[in-house]
Design a protein around this motif. Sequence first.
Motif, PDB file in Angstrom:
ATOM      1  N   GLY A  15       0.822  -1.206   0.000  1.00 42.28           N
ATOM      2  CA  GLY A  15       0.000   0.000   0.000  1.00 42.28           C
ATOM      3  C   GLY A  15       0.859   1.260   0.000  1.00 42.28           C
ATOM      4  N   GLN A  16       1.949   1.228   0.758  1.00 41.36           N
ATOM      5  CA  GLN A  16       2.864   2.376   0.787  1.00 41.36           C
ATOM      6  C   GLN A  16       3.539   2.565  -0.566  1.00 41.36           C
ATOM      7  N   ILE A  17       3.937   1.472  -1.185  1.00 42.80           N
ATOM      8  CA  ILE A  17       4.562   1.566  -2.509  1.00 42.80           C
ATOM      9  C   ILE A  17       3.560   2.128  -3.515  1.00 42.80           C
ATOM     10  N   LYS A  18       2.325   1.661  -3.442  1.00 38.67           N
ATOM     11  CA  LYS A  18       1.292   2.160  -4.344  1.00 38.67           C
ATOM     12  C   LYS A  18       1.071   3.660  -4.142  1.00 38.67           C
ATOM     13  N   GLY A  19       1.061   4.106  -2.896  1.00 45.86           N
ATOM     14  CA  GLY A  19       0.904   5.521  -2.610  1.00 45.86           C
ATOM     15  C   GLY A  19       2.059   6.347  -3.160  1.00 45.86           C
ATOM     16  N   ARG A  20       3.268   5.818  -3.033  1.00 42.97           N
ATOM     17  CA  ARG A  20       4.455   6.516  -3.566  1.00 42.97           C
ATOM     18  C   ARG A  20       4.379   6.610  -5.088  1.00 42.97           C
ATOM     19  N   LEU A  21       3.976   5.520  -5.727  1.00 41.34           N
ATOM     20  CA  LEU A  21       3.861   5.530  -7.183  1.00 41.34           C
ATOM     21  C   LEU A  21       2.772   6.509  -7.643  1.00 41.34           C
ATOM     22  N   SER A  22       1.684   6.601  -6.901  1.00 43.43           N
ATOM     23  CA  SER A  22       0.625   7.555  -7.241  1.00 43.43           C
ATOM     24  C   SER A  22       1.138   8.985  -7.135  1.00 43.43           C
ATOM     25  N   TRP A  23       1.892   9.262  -6.057  1.00 34.89           N
ATOM     26  CA  TRP A  23       2.451  10.604  -5.877  1.00 34.89           C
ATOM     27  C   TRP A  23       3.420  10.934  -7.008  1.00 34.89           C
ATOM     28  N   LEU A  24       4.277   9.987  -7.377  1.00 33.29           N
ATOM     29  CA  LEU A  24       5.240  10.224  -8.452  1.00 33.29           C
ATOM     30  C   LEU A  24       4.530  10.422  -9.790  1.00 33.29           C
ATOM     31  N   ASP A  25       3.462   9.682 -10.025  1.00 35.78           N
ATOM     32  CA  ASP A  25       2.682   9.838 -11.250  1.00 35.78           C
ATOM     33  C   ASP A  25       2.088  11.245 -11.334  1.00 35.78           C
ATOM     34  N   GLU A  26       1.525  11.689 -10.235  1.00 32.36           N
ATOM     35  CA  GLU A  26       0.932  13.025 -10.202  1.00 32.36           C
ATOM     36  C   GLU A  26       2.016  14.097 -10.360  1.00 32.36           C
ATOM     37  N   ARG A  27       3.186  13.876  -9.774  1.00 33.10           N
ATOM     38  CA  ARG A  27       4.279  14.851  -9.906  1.00 33.10           C
ATOM     39  C   ARG A  27       4.742  14.946 -11.360  1.00 33.10           C
TER      40      ARG A  27
END
Length: 135
Positions: free
Chosen positions: A10-22
């Motif tokens: 879940g943490q990895i998924k959240g990080r990937l979502s943040w990077l995608d948005e960035r």
Amino acid sequence: MGITDLPLLGQIKGRLSWLDERQRVIAQNVANSDTPGYVGRDLNQPTDFAAAMREGGGGVRMIRTSAMHIAPTGQVARFETKAAPDSETTLDGNSVVVEEQMLKMAESRMAYDAAIGFYQKSMQMLRMAARAPGR
């Protein structure tokens, strides 16, 4: 409990979502690099545990285990952009420097690759743990 319920994934998924948005915000900055008056933007990211707990970042939720505890607010993580002008502003008011945006994009790409690698290694460990002994 399924694999998708594991906190690590879940943490990895959240990080990937943040990077995608960035990446999306950086691409928007580059697309507007010639727009008069445009100020570059970037995403806020909690940098410490206290900020993450205050803002409910990363999908972390507090659980009330006693009536004496303060009730959780139920906030969920969201990404907010902030004005982040680059090192120089042109005469027309545009503050996007394409070279600095490309550095941010490369930084995001390296972090994305690292998160994907971590995800793949985690999945390999889970597969190894699920295998029958001796195989």
